[in-house]
Design an enzyme around this catalytic site. Sequence first.
Site, PDB file in Angstrom:
ATOM      1  N   LEU A  81      -5.020   3.573  10.920  1.00 35.18           N
ATOM      2  CA  LEU A  81      -4.957   4.696  11.845  1.00 35.18           C
ATOM      3  C   LEU A  81      -5.139   4.245  13.288  1.00 35.18           C
ATOM      4  CD1 LEU A  81      -7.215   7.192   9.837  1.00 35.18           C
ATOM      5  CD2 LEU A  81      -4.728   7.294  10.069  1.00 35.18           C
ATOM      6  N   GLY A 111       0.822  -1.198   0.000  1.00 37.09           N
ATOM      7  CA  GLY A 111       0.000   0.000   0.000  1.00 37.09           C
ATOM      8  C   GLY A 111       0.860   1.253   0.000  1.00 37.09           C
ATOM      9  N   ILE A 168       5.203   3.705   6.113  1.00 38.19           N
ATOM     10  CA  ILE A 168       5.569   2.396   6.673  1.00 38.19           C
ATOM     11  C   ILE A 168       5.713   1.346   5.568  1.00 38.19           C
ATOM     12  CG2 ILE A 168       4.967   0.585   8.326  1.00 38.19           C
ATOM     13  CD1 ILE A 168       3.506   2.737   9.953  1.00 38.19           C
ATOM     14  N   GLU A 224      -2.251  -3.315  -6.048  1.00 39.00           N
ATOM     15  CA  GLU A 224      -3.160  -2.369  -6.693  1.00 39.00           C
ATOM     16  C   GLU A 224      -2.390  -1.167  -7.228  1.00 39.00           C
ATOM     17  OE1 GLU A 224      -6.028  -1.571  -3.651  1.00 39.00           O
ATOM     18  OE2 GLU A 224      -4.747  -0.152  -2.598  1.00 39.00           O
ATOM     19  N   GLY A 274       2.301   4.744   1.643  1.00 41.41           N
ATOM     20  CA  GLY A 274       2.559   5.325   2.947  1.00 41.41           C
ATOM     21  C   GLY A 274       3.990   5.113   3.381  1.00 41.41           C
ATOM     22  N   GLY A 321      -8.219  -0.787  -1.041  1.00 40.61           N
ATOM     23  CA  GLY A 321      -7.973  -2.208  -1.270  1.00 40.61           C
ATOM     24  C   GLY A 321      -7.472  -2.960  -0.056  1.00 40.61           C
ATOM     25  N   LYS A 349       0.267  12.009  17.835  1.00 40.68           N
ATOM     26  CA  LYS A 349       0.409  13.296  18.527  1.00 40.68           C
ATOM     27  C   LYS A 349       1.480  13.251  19.626  1.00 40.68           C
ATOM     28  CE  LYS A 349      -4.104  15.161  17.377  1.00 40.68           C
ATOM     29  NZ  LYS A 349      -5.347  15.804  17.847  1.00 40.68           N
TER      30      LYS A 349
END
Length: 430
Positions: A315, A217, A221, A240, A219, A338, A363
Amino acid sequence: MSNTARENYQSKLVSAQEAMKQVRDGDFIIVPSGVGEPPHLLTALSEQRTNFLDVKVAQILALRKYAYFDPETTRNVRHVALFYGPASRPGGQAGWVDFIPAYFGELPSLIESGNVGSDVVFSMASPMDEHGYFALSLGADYTMAAVAKARSIVLEVNPNVPFAHGECHVHISQVSAIVESSEPILEVGLPVIGPVQAAIGKYVAEMINDGSTLQIGYGAIPDAVVIQLTGKHDLGVHTEMIGDGILTLVEAGAVTNRKKNFHPGKMLATFALGSQKLYRFMHHNPMLEMHPVNYTNDPAIAGLNDNLMTINASLQIDLLGQCGSESLGHLPYSGTGGQSDFVRAANRSKGGKSFIVLPSTAKNDTISRIVPTLAAGTHVSTSKNDVNYVVTEYGVAQLRGKSFRQRAEELISIAHPNFRAELRSALNRM
């Protein structure tokens, strides 16, 4: 190129402003994911938006905020997000951009059934080849299903769009209007990787063996995992999104696709998001095939790959294993995309593993992302029944086949140390 194809092309060549004649009041316009969005066409639609009534523009991951993203003219032209991107997220959170929840892999069937409209297609396309075909290589996704159904197909033809292999081609005879442009394709850079992301990446990389097939995916990470896979051998790709992370693995010699049992020698994707270098790599590359998302993301199809390793970010996750990957409480942030498709695909794959990756806190360590229960209103992206490995910078939790208490203990062990006592207390109350 045949004279007939060339003449047909010339007869359909118009300005972006003239191409808007293909749109009627009440139409649903389908636009591909991300960089597949055609800027000249969407700019012209924006300029003429007050001429229309009740036109919807449906798209995953809108990247550029065109003028039609306007709360004052939603009765004329309104955006329908299939997944929130930077341009659509503010309107979605304010309530004047619509949202259709769906698995990415099932969007084509929603279009085919008429549950999602598809009157017109606006898409970027490669130049036409000698046989009269264009490639919608930047986003085959759900767009190919819309091409099969739409009344009108309008292409923005740009020489910088790669002509890719796979099931992503449209013939000149299917096209209603053509607009030409020549600007470079929009680039989307790699995310910044910090020490937390690097630590998570290391845990995941250690669990991926040579010869595995990857779905990665977007991002920081997932990209941190990629960086630590450059020394692996004979990896394959069935994903994907093809991005620069995967290109890095190809250039390092780690991805060869030779050990794939499904589409051996080929890597499959449904949309592209990256640099000019990536787009050039895609052009006429026999190693790569771009297919519709109901082929790349169908768990029954993707799961045919042995040793499928899927890596997706979240998240928040609760002690039962439910992933809230697309909203902050009730406030929408992205979409299902996906993630669930590929988690379920890995569960079906012989030797497959799915990884949900997330930092333990948000945060500045003041909020735990591992929580007793998801925040009120959170959109559950991937169910407790599907999630297998969860990875933070503190380690790996394995959930499938575990009881509620066992799952919770696994997740508490990879939570930030500051929150473990609080989570254990909450577990005992629950």
